[in-house]
Design an enzyme around this catalytic site. Sequence first.
Site, PDB file in Angstrom:
ATOM      1  N   GLY A  71       0.846  -1.191   0.000  1.00 19.57           N
ATOM      2  CA  GLY A  71       0.000   0.000   0.000  1.00 19.57           C
ATOM      3  C   GLY A  71       0.878   1.237   0.000  1.00 19.57           C
ATOM      4  N   ARG A  72       0.346   2.303   0.561  1.00 19.01           N
ATOM      5  CA  ARG A  72       1.091   3.569   0.576  1.00 19.01           C
ATOM      6  C   ARG A  72       2.437   3.423   1.270  1.00 19.01           C
ATOM      7  NH1 ARG A  72      -4.624   5.360   1.544  1.00 19.01           N
ATOM      8  NH2 ARG A  72      -4.268   4.167   3.455  1.00 19.01           N
ATOM      9  N   ILE A  73       2.419   2.843   2.472  1.00 14.22           N
ATOM     10  CA  ILE A  73       3.673   2.758   3.236  1.00 14.22           C
ATOM     11  C   ILE A  73       4.584   1.692   2.627  1.00 14.22           C
ATOM     12  CG2 ILE A  73       4.700   2.414   5.521  1.00 14.22           C
ATOM     13  CD1 ILE A  73       1.976   3.314   6.724  1.00 14.22           C
ATOM     14  N   ARG A 125      -2.931  -8.334  -1.480  1.00 13.07           N
ATOM     15  CA  ARG A 125      -4.244  -8.895  -1.836  1.00 13.07           C
ATOM     16  C   ARG A 125      -4.528  -8.696  -3.324  1.00 13.07           C
ATOM     17  NH1 ARG A 125      -8.988  -6.482   1.672  1.00 13.07           N
ATOM     18  NH2 ARG A 125      -8.167  -4.546   0.841  1.00 13.07           N
ATOM     19  N   ARG A 153       0.259  -3.792  12.628  1.00 13.53           N
ATOM     20  CA  ARG A 153      -0.465  -3.926  13.888  1.00 13.53           C
ATOM     21  C   ARG A 153      -0.037  -5.234  14.534  1.00 13.53           C
ATOM     22  NH1 ARG A 153      -1.405   0.646  13.567  1.00 13.53           N
ATOM     23  NH2 ARG A 153      -3.387   1.763  13.621  1.00 13.53           N
ATOM     24  N   GLU A 193      -0.729  -3.646  23.604  1.00 14.26           N
ATOM     25  CA  GLU A 193       0.153  -2.501  23.900  1.00 14.26           C
ATOM     26  C   GLU A 193      -0.427  -1.719  25.073  1.00 14.26           C
ATOM     27  OE1 GLU A 193       0.472  -0.364  20.202  1.00 14.26           O
ATOM     28  OE2 GLU A 193       1.313  -2.085  19.165  1.00 14.26           O
ATOM     29  N   HIS A 209       5.499   1.607  19.314  1.00  9.29           N
ATOM     30  CA  HIS A 209       4.519   2.087  18.341  1.00  9.29           C
ATOM     31  C   HIS A 209       4.757   3.568  17.994  1.00  9.29           C
ATOM     32  CE1 HIS A 209       0.169   1.316  16.757  1.00  9.29           C
ATOM     33  NE2 HIS A 209       0.844   2.130  15.963  1.00  9.29           N
ATOM     34  N   ILE A 210       5.941   3.818  17.398  1.00 13.04           N
ATOM     35  CA  ILE A 210       6.314   5.203  17.079  1.00 13.04           C
ATOM     36  C   ILE A 210       6.456   5.428  15.574  1.00 13.04           C
ATOM     37  CG2 ILE A 210       7.422   5.746  19.287  1.00 13.04           C
ATOM     38  CD1 ILE A 210      10.158   5.157  17.857  1.00 13.04           C
ATOM     39  N   GLY A 211       5.806   4.582  14.776  1.00 14.72           N
ATOM     40  CA  GLY A 211       5.944   4.672  13.319  1.00 14.72           C
ATOM     41  C   GLY A 211       5.780   6.079  12.762  1.00 14.72           C
TER      42      GLY A 211
HETATM   43  P1  NAP Z   1      -2.816   1.015   2.658  1.00 15.54           P
HETATM   44  O1  NAP Z   1      -2.323   2.000   1.672  1.00 15.54           O
HETATM   45  O2  NAP Z   1      -4.253   0.727   2.786  1.00 15.54           O
HETATM   46  O3  NAP Z   1      -2.004  -0.348   2.403  1.00 15.54           O
HETATM   47  C1  NAP Z   1      -2.379  -1.576   2.909  1.00 15.54           C
HETATM   48  C2  NAP Z   1      -2.100  -2.635   1.858  1.00 15.54           C
HETATM   49  O4  NAP Z   1      -2.372  -3.917   2.441  1.00 15.54           O
HETATM   50  C3  NAP Z   1      -2.973  -2.495   0.616  1.00 15.54           C
HETATM   51  O5  NAP Z   1      -2.148  -2.541  -0.510  1.00 15.54           O
HETATM   52  C4  NAP Z   1      -3.915  -3.679   0.736  1.00 15.54           C
HETATM   53  O6  NAP Z   1      -4.269  -4.228  -0.508  1.00 15.54           O
HETATM   54  C5  NAP Z   1      -3.080  -4.674   1.484  1.00 15.54           C
HETATM   55  N1  NAP Z   1      -3.917  -5.686   2.126  1.00 15.54           N
HETATM   56  C6  NAP Z   1      -5.059  -5.520   2.840  1.00 15.54           C
HETATM   57  N2  NAP Z   1      -5.537  -6.694   3.258  1.00 15.54           N
HETATM   58  C7  NAP Z   1      -4.682  -7.635   2.784  1.00 15.54           C
HETATM   59  C8  NAP Z   1      -4.642  -9.040   2.874  1.00 15.54           C
HETATM   60  N3  NAP Z   1      -5.580  -9.723   3.523  1.00 15.54           N
HETATM   61  N4  NAP Z   1      -3.616  -9.686   2.268  1.00 15.54           N
HETATM   62  C9  NAP Z   1      -2.677  -9.008   1.584  1.00 15.54           C
HETATM   63  N5  NAP Z   1      -2.665  -7.675   1.459  1.00 15.54           N
HETATM   64  C10 NAP Z   1      -3.639  -7.002   2.066  1.00 15.54           C
HETATM   65  O7  NAP Z   1      -2.345   1.418   4.126  1.00 15.54           O
HETATM   66  P2  NAP Z   1      -1.012   2.173   4.577  1.00 15.54           P
HETATM   67  O8  NAP Z   1      -1.267   3.621   4.658  1.00 15.54           O
HETATM   68  O9  NAP Z   1       0.144   1.680   3.784  1.00 15.54           O
HETATM   69  O10 NAP Z   1      -0.908   1.595   6.081  1.00 15.54           O
HETATM   70  C11 NAP Z   1      -0.777   0.216   6.298  1.00 15.54           C
HETATM   71  C12 NAP Z   1      -0.956  -0.132   7.757  1.00 15.54           C
HETATM   72  O11 NAP Z   1       0.187   0.266   8.497  1.00 15.54           O
HETATM   73  C13 NAP Z   1      -2.108   0.573   8.486  1.00 15.54           C
HETATM   74  O12 NAP Z   1      -3.323  -0.122   8.288  1.00 15.54           O
HETATM   75  C14 NAP Z   1      -1.685   0.561   9.917  1.00 15.54           C
HETATM   76  O13 NAP Z   1      -2.202  -0.578  10.579  1.00 15.54           O
HETATM   77  C15 NAP Z   1      -0.177   0.450   9.857  1.00 15.54           C
HETATM   78  N6  NAP Z   1       0.516   1.656  10.350  1.00 15.54           N
HETATM   79  C16 NAP Z   1       1.323   1.540  11.438  1.00 15.54           C
HETATM   80  C17 NAP Z   1       2.008   2.632  11.881  1.00 15.54           C
HETATM   81  C18 NAP Z   1       2.912   2.527  13.066  1.00 15.54           C
HETATM   82  O14 NAP Z   1       3.005   3.466  13.828  1.00 15.54           O
HETATM   83  N7  NAP Z   1       3.621   1.433  13.227  1.00 15.54           N
HETATM   84  C19 NAP Z   1       1.866   3.874  11.243  1.00 15.54           C
HETATM   85  C20 NAP Z   1       1.037   3.959  10.140  1.00 15.54           C
HETATM   86  C21 NAP Z   1       0.364   2.835   9.696  1.00 15.54           C
HETATM   87  P3  NAP Z   1      -5.459  -3.701  -1.439  1.00 15.54           P
HETATM   88  O15 NAP Z   1      -4.840  -2.653  -2.290  1.00 15.54           O
HETATM   89  O16 NAP Z   1      -5.895  -4.912  -2.191  1.00 15.54           O
HETATM   90  O17 NAP Z   1      -6.518  -3.155  -0.511  1.00 15.54           O
HETATM   91  C1  GLV Z   2      -0.605   4.248  13.402  1.00 15.64           C
HETATM   92  O1  GLV Z   2      -0.314   3.174  13.846  1.00 15.64           O
HETATM   93  C2  GLV Z   2      -1.543   4.467  12.355  1.00 15.64           C
HETATM   94  O2  GLV Z   2      -2.245   3.533  11.953  1.00 15.64           O
HETATM   95  O3  GLV Z   2      -1.618   5.623  11.912  1.00 15.64           O
HETATM   96  C1  GLV Z   3     -10.095  -2.700   5.777  1.00 17.76           C
HETATM   97  O1  GLV Z   3     -10.669  -3.173   6.745  1.00 17.76           O
HETATM   98  C2  GLV Z   3      -9.395  -3.425   4.730  1.00 17.76           C
HETATM   99  O2  GLV Z   3      -9.658  -4.624   4.529  1.00 17.76           O
HETATM  100  O3  GLV Z   3      -8.495  -2.815   4.110  1.00 17.76           O
END
Ligand code: NAP
Ligand code: GLV
Ligand code: GLV
Length: 322
Positions: free
Chosen positions: A157-159, A179, A239, A268, A287-289
Amino acid sequence: MEKPYIFITRKLPENLIEEFREQFDIKMWESEDQPVPRKVLEDEAVKAQGLLTMLTDQVDEELINSAEDLRIVANMAVGYDNIDVEAAKKYNVTVTNTPEVLTDTTADLTFTLLLTAARRIVEAVDYVKGGEWGPWSPFLLAGSDVHHKKLGIIGMGRIGEAVAKRALGFDMDVVYYNRSRKEEVEKKLNIRYEEWSELIASSDYVICLVPLTDQTKHLFNNQAFKEMKDSAIFVNASRGPVVNEQHLLEALRAGEIRGAGLDVFEEEPISSAHPLLAMDNVVCLPHIGSASTETREAMIELSLKNLEGHLLGNGALTPVYS
Ligand code: NAP
Ligand code: GLV
Ligand code: GLV
């Protein structure tokens, strides 16, 4: 006309809130570092048209159902597994998150975890601080190379994409599993898609960046760790519950993988007695991402703009469903 009431579940800097007070009646929970007690959240939700929530708040069906005037929950995080989105839909409550504004900051931290685990940075810092530094020796604190190694990203995804860019700067061979296929990203960055088992078995580094959903809970279990290379390093910045932590611990103890870098945990905060903290080859962060001042301010501002947009009828900027 009465101003719409917004309750914010943590104390946030007044200079960021100020301009919104003209249009909204805004109240904040009194603490910067302690979550709002459930009872207070329930009482406030009943009065509120808008909530600005943290990932530590459980916004479940019971809460949404009891909050009759509630129109929007603006989560100050990109992940929204703390919110029952189906219940929100049912009661016509908009849910927003904070995508994009934290992508690069979180990718920086994710790559830092990889480098830190690979090059044994925490052990090395402790070694110097502990007065253990003796003569130089050929394999003292020797870690694993990062450059030219294979990186498998689960969740492009984005990250995930921002982490891939960083990895390419280190000349890594980058593959991903997701996915859905991301052919545009493949072309743009010149990276490859691999099936889950191929990626897991062949990567030197595996980074997890999928959201927590019913499908991803405990995605990383004993089978996944067994299939990884013994020399693999696993990084989780998504997560905690995406990983079966007990299985991870067993895999590390059995030498099925070489090490781990973790920013998130099943529950956490973890205590100082958590068994993963006792392992030299595991780097644990609280959890300081997205934790840079600039990014946290941007997340707050986006959350407030979402509330403003929706409550004034102009639409939220980043709704999680439409
Ligand atoms: P995003 O752009 O929605 O990226 C998530 C990716 O995961 C998408 O490409 C999605 O695919 C894929 N995905 C979803 N369900 C899946 C599955 N069952 N199997 C395989 N791939 C799957 O989100 P993002 O902005 O990158 O953020 C990702 C996650 O990082 C967040 O949801 C959050 O939990 C975590 N995060 C953590 C921190 C931290 O502090 N550690 C900070 C920010 C975010 P599709 O394109 O098919 O939907
Ligand atoms: C942090 O964990 C977030 O999902 O923004
Ligand atoms: C949200 O719940 C997703 O599956 O990305």
